[in-house]
Design a protein around this motif. Structure first.
Motif, short mmCIF file in Angstrom:
data_model
loop_
_atom_site.label_atom_id
_atom_site.label_comp_id
_atom_site.label_asym_id
_atom_site.label_seq_id
_atom_site.Cartn_x
_atom_site.Cartn_y
_atom_site.Cartn_z
N VAL A 1 28.05 63.26 -61.18
CA VAL A 1 28.88 62.50 -62.20
C VAL A 1 30.25 63.12 -62.06
O VAL A 1 30.31 64.45 -62.02
CB VAL A 1 28.23 63.05 -63.59
CG1 VAL A 1 29.29 62.25 -64.88
CG2 VAL A 1 26.74 62.59 -63.78
N LYS A 2 31.12 62.30 -61.94
CA LYS A 2 32.49 62.62 -61.85
C LYS A 2 32.98 62.84 -63.36
O LYS A 2 32.96 61.77 -64.04
CB LYS A 2 33.26 61.49 -61.30
CG LYS A 2 33.38 61.14 -60.04
CD LYS A 2 33.78 59.85 -59.38
CE LYS A 2 33.78 59.49 -57.96
NZ LYS A 2 34.36 58.54 -57.55
N VAL A 3 33.53 64.06 -63.39
CA VAL A 3 33.95 64.47 -64.85
C VAL A 3 35.51 64.96 -64.72
O VAL A 3 36.00 65.29 -63.76
CB VAL A 3 33.05 65.39 -65.50
CG1 VAL A 3 31.77 64.76 -65.79
CG2 VAL A 3 32.97 66.78 -64.69
N ASP A 4 35.85 65.24 -66.05
CA ASP A 4 37.23 66.09 -66.01
C ASP A 4 36.87 67.42 -66.34
O ASP A 4 35.77 67.86 -66.43
CB ASP A 4 37.94 65.42 -67.05
CG ASP A 4 37.62 65.43 -68.67
OD1 ASP A 4 36.33 66.39 -68.78
OD2 ASP A 4 38.07 64.74 -69.62
N GLY A 5 37.94 68.41 -66.35
CA GLY A 5 37.86 70.02 -66.60
C GLY A 5 37.06 70.31 -67.85
O GLY A 5 36.28 71.10 -67.99
N THR A 6 37.15 69.68 -68.85
CA THR A 6 36.64 69.97 -70.21
C THR A 6 35.03 69.57 -70.12
O THR A 6 34.21 70.48 -70.39
CB THR A 6 37.40 68.84 -71.20
OG1 THR A 6 38.75 69.27 -71.38
CG2 THR A 6 36.71 69.54 -72.65
N ALA A 7 34.83 68.47 -69.62
CA ALA A 7 33.47 68.17 -69.29
C ALA A 7 32.80 69.10 -68.42
O ALA A 7 31.38 69.42 -68.54
CB ALA A 7 33.02 66.75 -69.13
N PHE A 8 33.43 69.51 -67.36
CA PHE A 8 32.75 70.39 -66.14
C PHE A 8 32.62 71.76 -67.03
O PHE A 8 31.47 72.11 -66.83
CB PHE A 8 33.90 70.58 -65.50
CG PHE A 8 33.42 71.47 -64.21
CD1 PHE A 8 32.74 71.03 -63.09
CD2 PHE A 8 33.72 72.77 -64.24
CE1 PHE A 8 32.26 71.83 -62.03
CE2 PHE A 8 33.57 73.63 -63.29
CZ PHE A 8 32.66 73.12 -62.16
N ASN A 9 33.62 72.10 -67.78
CA ASN A 9 33.12 73.68 -68.35
C ASN A 9 32.24 73.42 -69.55
O ASN A 9 31.61 74.46 -69.73
CB ASN A 9 34.68 73.96 -69.17
CG ASN A 9 35.56 74.45 -68.00
OD1 ASN A 9 35.29 75.06 -66.83
ND2 ASN A 9 36.95 74.12 -68.12
#
Length: 160
Positions: free
Chosen positions: A67-75
């Motif tokens: 899943v490609k995510v942004d930094g917030t979703a990654f953290n």
């Protein structure tokens, strides 16, 4: 006239082709592939990622995803509902733009089990290799350019 147009076309191809051919394909996790309990940050450390390079995620289909995510979703280790999800088990992502990129496995708690990767993509294409310190005056001609030069010279001799 036609022969000079052909040589100009050939020269353009010779200049454009190397950046395309220089893209690197990275198999994420190397032999381990994309799985839980693997340190993908350690895997990525020391690697240089450039626009045009490819990431290949290999895993058993149906067991994981990417899943490609942004930094917030990654953290947070959360896959947003609208995020692009790849599920084939042999997923290739072409790095199309510079910047920070984040990928997680959205299956169950796999992200919290270290199945996540963040990288920084540089530039528009990979730079040319730096000259070899042992070369004369820093001049290095790769095998590719030697073949292109020989081909162009030979072709010019034939057409003249």
């Amino acid at each position: 006239m036609a022969s000079s147009q052909f040589l100009v076309s050939l020269a353009i191809i010779a200049v454009v082709l190397p950046p395309i051919a220089s893209a690197t394909v990275f198999k994420v996790g190397d032999e381990t592939g994309w799985t839980t309990n693997f340190d993908y940050q350690a895997w990525a450390a020391g690697k240089e990622f450039w626009v045009g390079d490819k990431l290949v995620f290999t895993y058993p289909e149906g067991v994981h995803d990417v899943v490609k995510v942004d930094g917030t979703a990654f953290n947070a280790c959360v896959a947003p509902p609208n995020a692009e999800t790849l599920k084939t088990g042999n997923d290739t992502i072409t790095l199309a733009a510079p910047g920070k990129k984040w990928y997680i496995c959205g299956v169950s708690n796999h992200c919290t089990l270290k199945q996540r990767l963040t990288i920084v993509v540089s530039g528009s294409t990979a730079p040319a290799p730096s000259p070899d310190k042992g070369s004369a005056n820093g001049i290095v001609i790769s095998g590719y350019w030697t073949r292109v030069a020989a081909f162009v010279v030979g072709l010019a001799m034939i057409l003249s």
